[in-house]
Structure formats: structure tokens, C-alpha cells
Design a protein around this motif. Structure first.
Motif: not given
Length: 460
Positions: A370-398
């Protein structure tokens, strides 16, 4: 527990006992389900059978308990009449007396008991403790001789994904070596050698073809298909006989070594496999309950795709890391406390040490995965230049406007899974096929379309 009860209720619904006598329905059931274990285990299984039989034939008995009581009596009668070790066989009068006033305070019909007694006496129920290989194969193959649409890799009832509708994330030539079979046993020596394959990673399955000219359609029963749900890939630093080798461990504890042509390609395969597994693996199910074995039971890892969005999946992975860390810490403290106790409990202490070691080894591996999974997804988000925490509210609304968003739908910004197949995955046509609920919202899909290197990462 409640989950196991729901599974049992859904399983018995697969049987159709309408119009069958009780002994005929019981023969159908024990032919496809092996009833083993202690008496209480058998009685629990037969209770679900009795409930299903009464659903199919509501006028035969007044209650489930009455049907259940008669079913258990039939099983005992079968053992008594056909066990060669028993010399004094049960008579019909004894069989009838044993069921006195067990039909909700009344007696069962003599004609019913007589017909059941003669049916069991003339023909033994299928041996409830074993299944012959021919019978098992007949159940597996459905009498057709081929596994239509199913794979016999580990579980003969797992469906093979439709390759015409699947997404290919990566492909190329690899060398493979089998180390550990799916049952946890080491691979036999003659099957442990290195072999070259053309690998194609589609959805959550890694297909291994003989060459790149082999058609995309997968042969029925192809054993060179490795399921990647809950899999974990990492560099095989302890293997020094060859260069650029990575190790792949699957959910059924199979283990493989793969060799690539260079280090960059090895890291690319590791990242791709871990990203697919992290994005699409479903949460684990409760462990199986076994009243016979006291050893630690691992949770069940489903092969279906998760219903979480990519951001919910990341949150779940972080939650799992915290839970596993807490469990591992508590178990180590408990193990240390047990080791410091003196007294005449050496036998109990040894059993506890074996069970604790199995659980600690499992928790350590799961935490690493699971640590390897989390690290891979964090690098995935960083490469896309998006902040995961700022999108949680928008995703919930969607999600409040749509009943279900899976990882693929979240990647594509789709409103429903049915629209997935109509969307092109080529960069040139993506924007025309995506309808955003709010054009000003900086979504995951907008990050994919605007970032120069994101589209390749997005396809992974």
C-alpha cells in the motif's frame, strides 16, 4: 458474520429446486457443493439449503426449521445405511421415531418419510466429503468440455476480460521466470526456467504471448494470463544472476521474475503495473471463517474493479496504511508482552508465536504494497500538476449527480460507465468527446489535456 451469511444466501439462489422432492434437491446440492467440517458447520450449510428449498416449494413444509430438521435426518440416514463400518443399519421405524414431533410439534407424513427412506436406501447420496475429478470437471465445464468465457488459471469461474473492449497500457518483449505457484508452493524445477514472451498489459490482466503476431483474442483457458488486482511489482535487488529484473507478486501469492532490456524499461513496467493495481484494485473483503483451523486467515482480495474514483482510491490507500501500521504496532507490542511472561505456558506461547509470525509477515507485506501504491499515485498526481486535497470537494459534488464513478470514468470525466466505450483514447480527439459539468472547474481531465506529458501518463 453478516457478510458470509449474505454470500451463502446469494449462492443457494443459484440452485433451482422447484418441483423436486427433498432427496432429489439434496442430491443436486451435494453434487456441486462439498459439505465438510464439524457437525455444526454442516448444519449451518444445510439451513441455507432448507431455506432455498422452501422458497422454491413453499407448500411442502410449514417452516424452514422443519425442512432443516428433515434434511439433517436424511444426511444421517445416508451415512448409517451406506457406511460399511456400521453393521446394524437403521430401520424405517427408527428413522420415523427419530423425527417424532419435529415438524413444528407434529409428526411428518408417514408416506413422505417412507418415500425418503426408500430413496436413500436404494441410491446413496453423492459422497458429501469428496468430489471425484470427473464430477468436478463436469461442474467446471458445464458439460461442454470447454471453459466458454472462463479462465482456469486459478479459479475456473473467473471470467476472461473482453480484449476488444479493454485498454492496453503497455506492451513489449519480456523474459519470465516462475518462482512460486498460486498455491504458495515453489514452482517445480523443470518449469522454473526463463522463457521469452510478448507481454501485453490490458485492464488488470498481463497477457503473455509467444510473439507480437499472435491475435489479440485470448485463447480459452490460456494459462499465460496473470491477474494484476492487488499485485505488487518491485525491483528484484536480491536476484544477481541477471540484470534489469523485477519481481511481481500477485494476490494469490504467486511470484514471478521478469527481465527487461534496460533499467529504464524495467522501471516503466514497475510503475505501470503498480499504477494499474493501485487505481483499480477493490477494497479487501473480510477473511473466511474456519472453525477447524486456528491459524491466521488472510482477507479475501476481490478481482472486480473498484467502485471508488481515483481520489477516493487514494484516500482509501492512505487509510489502509494507517490501519496496517496500527495493527502491526499493536501485534508487536502483544508479541513482546507474551515473550516476557514466565511460567508453564510454553506450548501456548509457541502456538501464539507461529500465529503472530504469519500475521506479522502478512501485515508487513501489505503495508509495503500500500505504501508503494500511495507513492505511485502521488507521483501520478504531481506529474499532472494537480492537488489531490483541493479536488476532494469538487469530486464529492460531482458524485452527488451521478450514482457511480469508477477510476476509468473519473479519468475520462464521463457521466456513466456505459459511455466509456464510445470515447476515443487518442489525444487528438479527447477534448471533443468529453463533456464537463463545469467548464471553469480545474478537473483531472483538464490537467490531462493541458499538461504536455500527461496524456501518456493518463493512458497508464
Amino acid at each position: 458474520n453478516d457478510f458470509n451469511q449474505l454470500v451463502a444466501e446469494e449462492y443457494v439462489k443459484l440452485f433451482d429446486f422447484q418441483g423436486d422432492t427433498l432427496d432429489r434437491a439434496l442430491r443436486k446440492f451435494v453434487k456441486q457443493f462439498t459439505i465438510i467440517g464439524e457437525a455444526q458447520d454442516r448444519e449451518r450449510v444445510l439451513h441455507f439449503f432448507a431455506a432455498r428449498y422452501l422458497d422454491c416449494n413453499p407448500t411442502t413444509f410449514t417452516s424452514i426449521d422443519a425442512c432443516h430438521m428433515l434434511t439433517c435426518a436424511i444426511m444421517l440416514l445416508n451415512t448409517d445405511l451406506h457406511d460399511p463400518k456400521i453393521t446394524n443399519k437403521m430401520t424405517f421405524q427408527q428413522f420415523s421415531d427419530n423425527l417424532h414431533e419435529l415438524n413444528d410439534g407434529k409428526d411428518f407424513s408417514k408416506d413422505l418419510l417412507k418415500s425418503l427412506y426408500n430413496a436413500i436406501k436404494n441410491e446413496q447420496l453423492m459422497n458429501e466429503t469428496t468430489l471425484a475429478s470427473d464430477d468436478y470437471n463436469d461442474v467446471r465445464l458445464g458439460g461442454h468440455g470447454t471453459l466458454h468465457g472462463y479462465s482456469n488459471i486459478v479459479n475456473p469461474f473467473l471470467e476472461i476480460p473482453d480484449t476488444s473492449k479493454s485498454i492496453e497500457y503497455m506492451q513489449g518483449y519480456l523474459m519470465r521466470k516462475c518462482c512460486v505457484e498460486s498455491d504458495g508452493k515453489r514452482t517445480r524445477f523443470l518449469r522454473r526456467g526463463w522463457k521469452a514472451y510478448y507481454a501485453s498489459l490490458r485492464d488488470m490482466v498481463l497477457y503473455l504471448h509467444k510473439n507480437d503476431q499472435q491475435p489479440t483474442a485470448i485463447l480459452i483457458g490460456d494459462t499465460n494470463a496473470i491477474r494484476l488486482h492487488h499485485a505488487f511489482a518491485q525491483e528484484a535487488v536480491d536476484y544477481r544472476k541477471r540484470q534489469h529484473v523485477f519481481r511481481l507478486k500477485t494476490s494469490d501469492w504467486g511470484e514471478y521474475l521478469f527481465q527487461t532490456s534496460d533499467r529504464d524499461l524495467m522501471n516503466q513496467w514497475i510503475d505501470t503495473i503498480n499504477l494499474v493495481a493501485a487505481s483499480f484494485s477493490s477494497p479487501p473483503l473480510p477473511a473466511a471463517i474456519d472453525s477447524v483451523s486456528l491459524r491466521f486467515q488472510r482477507p479475501l482480495l476481490p478481482s472486480v474493479q473498484t467502485r471508488y474514483s481515483i481520489f477516493e482510491q487514494y484516500d482509501f490507500i492512505v487509510h489502509q496504511i494507517n490501519e496496517l501500521s496500527k495493527q502491526l504496532n499493536d501485534l508487536r507490542i502483544q508479541s513482546y508482552a507474551n515473550n516476557t511472561i514466565n511460567g508453564d505456558i510454553k506450548q501456548i506461547k509457541a502456538c501464539d508465536m507461529i500465529e503472530n509470525k504469519d500475521k506479522i509477515d502478512y501485515l508487513q507485506y501489505e503495508l509495503q504494497r500500500y505504501e508503494a501504491y500511495a507513492d505511485r499515485l502521488r507521483r501520478h498526481f504531481q506529474q499532472l500538476q494537480i492537488d489531490h486535497s483541493s479536488l476532494k470537494t469538487n469530486l464529492h459534488d460531482h458524485q452527488q449527480h451521478h450514482s457511480f464513478i469508477g477510476p476509468i470514468e473519473a479519468f475520462l470525466g464521463l457521466n456513466s460507465p456505459q459511455q466509456q466505450t464510445s470515447v476515443s483514447y487518442k489525444k487528438s480527439s479527447q477534448s471533443a468527446n468529453i463533456a464537463l459539468a463545469n467548464a471553469n472547474r480545474y478537473s483531472y481531465m483538464m490537467a490531462v489535456n493541458t499538461h504536455p506529458v500527461a496524456i501518456k501518463e493518463h493512458r497508464l
